[in-house]
Design a protein around this motif. Structure first.
Motif, PDB file in Angstrom:
ATOM      1  N   LEU A 146       0.831  -1.206   0.000  1.00 11.73           N
ATOM      2  CA  LEU A 146       0.000   0.000   0.000  1.00 11.73           C
ATOM      3  C   LEU A 146       0.866   1.256   0.000  1.00 11.73           C
ATOM      4  CD1 LEU A 146      -2.845   1.188   0.135  1.00 11.73           C
ATOM      5  CD2 LEU A 146      -2.714   1.056   2.631  1.00 11.73           C
ATOM      6  N   CYS A 147       1.926   1.243   0.794  1.00 10.95           N
ATOM      7  CA  CYS A 147       2.836   2.391   0.839  1.00 10.95           C
ATOM      8  C   CYS A 147       3.470   2.632  -0.526  1.00 10.95           C
ATOM      9  CB  CYS A 147       3.914   2.157   1.897  1.00 10.95           C
ATOM     10  SG  CYS A 147       5.086   3.522   2.058  1.00 10.95           S
ATOM     11  N   GLY A 148       3.892   1.557  -1.176  1.00 13.98           N
ATOM     12  CA  GLY A 148       4.502   1.687  -2.498  1.00 13.98           C
ATOM     13  C   GLY A 148       3.530   2.225  -3.532  1.00 13.98           C
ATOM     14  N   VAL A 149       2.303   1.719  -3.509  1.00 12.99           N
ATOM     15  CA  VAL A 149       1.287   2.169  -4.472  1.00 12.99           C
ATOM     16  C   VAL A 149       0.953   3.643  -4.257  1.00 12.99           C
ATOM     17  CG1 VAL A 149      -1.129   1.900  -5.158  1.00 12.99           C
ATOM     18  CG2 VAL A 149       0.301  -0.120  -4.843  1.00 12.99           C
ATOM     19  N   LEU A 150       0.789   4.036  -3.004  1.00 20.42           N
ATOM     20  CA  LEU A 150       0.467   5.434  -2.697  1.00 20.42           C
ATOM     21  C   LEU A 150       1.602   6.371  -3.110  1.00 20.42           C
ATOM     22  CD1 LEU A 150      -1.179   4.937   0.811  1.00 20.42           C
ATOM     23  CD2 LEU A 150      -2.343   5.690  -1.266  1.00 20.42           C
ATOM     24  N   THR A 151       2.829   5.936  -2.894  1.00 19.96           N
ATOM     25  CA  THR A 151       3.983   6.746  -3.305  1.00 19.96           C
ATOM     26  C   THR A 151       4.006   6.914  -4.821  1.00 19.96           C
ATOM     27  OG1 THR A 151       5.258   5.936  -1.407  1.00 19.96           O
ATOM     28  CG2 THR A 151       6.493   6.939  -3.211  1.00 19.96           C
ATOM     29  N   LEU A 152       3.714   5.836  -5.525  1.00 17.52           N
ATOM     30  CA  LEU A 152       3.674   5.899  -6.987  1.00 17.52           C
ATOM     31  C   LEU A 152       2.578   6.846  -7.468  1.00 17.52           C
ATOM     32  CD1 LEU A 152       4.970   4.728  -9.541  1.00 17.52           C
ATOM     33  CD2 LEU A 152       3.268   2.898  -9.471  1.00 17.52           C
ATOM     34  N   ILE A 153       1.437   6.821  -6.794  1.00 15.02           N
ATOM     35  CA  ILE A 153       0.342   7.738  -7.151  1.00 15.02           C
ATOM     36  C   ILE A 153       0.780   9.191  -6.958  1.00 15.02           C
ATOM     37  CG2 ILE A 153      -1.962   8.531  -6.465  1.00 15.02           C
ATOM     38  CD1 ILE A 153      -2.632   5.600  -5.820  1.00 15.02           C
ATOM     39  N   ALA A 154       1.485   9.464  -5.848  1.00 15.74           N
ATOM     40  CA  ALA A 154       1.977  10.825  -5.598  1.00 15.74           C
ATOM     41  C   ALA A 154       2.961  11.256  -6.681  1.00 15.74           C
ATOM     42  CB  ALA A 154       2.639  10.898  -4.223  1.00 15.74           C
ATOM     43  N   MET A 155       3.797  10.322  -7.131  1.00 15.07           N
ATOM     44  CA  MET A 155       4.764  10.637  -8.182  1.00 15.07           C
ATOM     45  C   MET A 155       4.078  10.933  -9.514  1.00 15.07           C
ATOM     46  SD  MET A 155       8.051   8.138  -7.586  1.00 15.07           S
ATOM     47  CE  MET A 155       9.042   9.160  -8.690  1.00 15.07           C
ATOM     48  N   ILE A 156       2.880  10.422  -9.686  1.00 20.19           N
ATOM     49  CA  ILE A 156       2.124  10.695 -10.914  1.00 20.19           C
ATOM     50  C   ILE A 156       1.335  11.999 -10.786  1.00 20.19           C
ATOM     51  CG2 ILE A 156       0.230   9.862 -12.375  1.00 20.19           C
ATOM     52  CD1 ILE A 156       1.156   6.994 -11.645  1.00 20.19           C
ATOM     53  N   LEU A 157       0.722  12.204  -9.622  1.00 15.07           N
ATOM     54  CA  LEU A 157      -0.136  13.379  -9.432  1.00 15.07           C
ATOM     55  C   LEU A 157       0.627  14.693  -9.569  1.00 15.07           C
ATOM     56  CD1 LEU A 157      -2.436  12.367  -6.415  1.00 15.07           C
ATOM     57  CD2 LEU A 157      -3.092  12.638  -8.809  1.00 15.07           C
ATOM     58  N   PHE A 158       1.832  14.742  -8.994  1.00  9.38           N
ATOM     59  CA  PHE A 158       2.549  16.021  -8.992  1.00  9.38           C
ATOM     60  C   PHE A 158       2.940  16.483 -10.402  1.00  9.38           C
ATOM     61  CE2 PHE A 158       6.254  18.795  -8.338  1.00  9.38           C
ATOM     62  CZ  PHE A 158       5.672  19.742  -7.513  1.00  9.38           C
ATOM     63  N   PRO A 159       3.557  15.639 -11.232  1.00  5.18           N
ATOM     64  CA  PRO A 159       3.855  16.092 -12.603  1.00  5.18           C
ATOM     65  C   PRO A 159       2.603  16.420 -13.413  1.00  5.18           C
ATOM     66  CG  PRO A 159       5.121  14.126 -12.070  1.00  5.18           C
ATOM     67  CD  PRO A 159       4.113  14.307 -10.978  1.00  5.18           C
ATOM     68  N   VAL A 160       1.525  15.687 -13.155  1.00  5.44           N
ATOM     69  CA  VAL A 160       0.263  16.004 -13.840  1.00  5.44           C
ATOM     70  C   VAL A 160      -0.176  17.421 -13.491  1.00  5.44           C
ATOM     71  CG1 VAL A 160      -2.214  15.473 -13.875  1.00  5.44           C
ATOM     72  CG2 VAL A 160      -0.546  13.632 -14.096  1.00  5.44           C
ATOM     73  N   ASN A 161       0.008  17.790 -12.232  1.00  2.00           N
ATOM     74  CA  ASN A 161      -0.362  19.140 -11.794  1.00  2.00           C
ATOM     75  C   ASN A 161       0.548  20.196 -12.420  1.00  2.00           C
ATOM     76  OD1 ASN A 161      -1.998  20.896 -10.420  1.00  2.00           O
ATOM     77  ND2 ASN A 161      -1.102  20.529  -8.413  1.00  2.00           N
ATOM     78  N   VAL A 162       1.840  19.890 -12.469  1.00  2.00           N
ATOM     79  CA  VAL A 162       2.805  20.855 -13.023  1.00  2.00           C
ATOM     80  C   VAL A 162       2.629  21.002 -14.530  1.00  2.00           C
ATOM     81  CG1 VAL A 162       5.260  21.320 -13.404  1.00  2.00           C
ATOM     82  CG2 VAL A 162       4.489  20.469 -11.181  1.00  2.00           C
ATOM     83  N   GLU A 163       2.561  19.873 -15.217  1.00  2.00           N
ATOM     84  CA  GLU A 163       2.518  19.908 -16.680  1.00  2.00           C
ATOM     85  C   GLU A 163       1.101  20.133 -17.214  1.00  2.00           C
ATOM     86  OE1 GLU A 163       5.335  19.750 -18.254  1.00  2.00           O
ATOM     87  OE2 GLU A 163       6.682  18.909 -16.729  1.00  2.00           O
ATOM     88  N   GLY A 164       0.136  19.460 -16.620  1.00  2.00           N
ATOM     89  CA  GLY A 164      -1.228  19.522 -17.140  1.00  2.00           C
ATOM     90  C   GLY A 164      -2.017  20.722 -16.666  1.00  2.00           C
TER      91      GLY A 164
END
Length: 227
Positions: free
Chosen positions: A135-153
C-alpha cells in the motif's frame, strides 16, 4: 520466541520500513520538488520568473531582459493558488503521501512485532507486512504521478508565477526540472520492495522447512503411522 534467523530478517525489514518513513517525511518537508523557469511578456520586455517549490512553500525571483533582477521572495503554495484544480491536486498529493506515511509506520510496527513474537496465522504476520508495504509503495507511486500532472497539465508553475509578479501578460514558455524532494520518492519505492523481498524470502524458507518436516510422515509406512 522467534528464531535468530527470523529476528534478523524482520529486523532488517524493520530498518527499511523506518527508512521509508523517514524519506517520506523528508519529501513532505522539503521545498525542492520542482524548479521552473516561466517566461512572460510584459510591455516592451520579457520577464522570466524562476520558482523553486514543494507541496507547502517555495521561493520565486524575477529576471527582466534588461538585466534587472528582483529580490527573491518566499510564498505559501496554498495561498498563492487561485485555481481550484491546481489546489485540489496539491491537496490530493499531500493526502496520498500522508497515507503512505501511515502505511509505512504500520509496516514498521508489524515488522517490529514479528522480531519479538510469532504471529504467523494472523494479519500481524507476514500478510500484514505485505499489505502495508504494498500500500505504501502504491500510494507513493500515485503521488509521483499526481505532482507532474499538476505541473505539466494544470500549469501549476505558471499559476504560482502570477502570484509572484504583477502585470504579467502572455505566457511564452516554461521549463521544469524536478528536484531531489521528488526523486527521493523512488528511494521509498525501492525500500518498500526491499522489505517485501526480505519477508518473502523468510516466508518461503519457512514454508520449505515445514514441507521438508512433513515429508517423513507422508512417506512413512501405513503400519508405522497407525502405530
Amino acid at each position: 520466541m522467534p528464531s535468530r534467523k527470523k529476528t534478523s530478517m524482520f529486523a532488517s525489514a524493520f530498518c527499511t520500513c523506518v527508512s521509508s518513513f523517514a524519506v517520506i517525511c523528508v519529501a513532505l518537508a522539503t521545498p525542492q520538488w520542482v524548479s521552473s523557469e516561466v517566461r512572460f511578456s510584459r510591455t516592451g520586455t520579457t520577464v522570466t520568473v524562476s520558482l523553486t517549490y514543494g507541496l507547502f512553500s517555495g521561493t520565486c525571483e524575477q529576471f527582466v531582459d534588461a538585466g534587472l533582477q528582483v529580490s527573491k521572495t518566499t510564498f505559501q503554495v496554498s495561498e498563492a493558488l487561485s485555481s481550484s484544480s491546481c489546489r485540489s491536486l496539491v491537496v490530493a498529493t499531500i493526502v496520498v503521501l500522508v497515507l503512505a506515511l501511515l502505511s509505512s509506520l504500520l509496516s514498521a510496527g508489524f515488522t517490529c512485532t514479528n522480531t519479538v513474537s510469532n504471529p504467523y496465522q494472523t494479519f500481524l504476520g507476514p500478510v500484514g507486512v505485505y499489505t502495508w508495504n504494498s500500500l505504501c509503495g502504491v500510494l507513493t507511486l500515485i503521488a509521483m504521478i499526481l505532482f507532474p500532472v499538476n505541473v505539466e497539465g494544470n500549469s501549476l508553475s505558471e499559476e504560482l508565477a502570477h502570484s509572484c509578479s504583477s502585470s504579467l501578460q502572455a505566457h511564452l514558455g516554461s521549463k521544469h526540472n524536478y528536484g531531489y524532494s521528488y526523486w527521493i520518492m523512488l528511494l521509498i519505492l525501492f525500500l518498500n520492495i526491499a522489505s517485501l523481498i526480505i519477508i518473502y524470502f523468510y516466508d518461503h524458507a519457512r514454508y520449505s522447512k515445514k514441507k521438508e518436516q512433513a515429508r517423513p510422515i507422508e512417506n512413512a509406512p501405513k503400519d508405522v503411522i497407525l502405530f
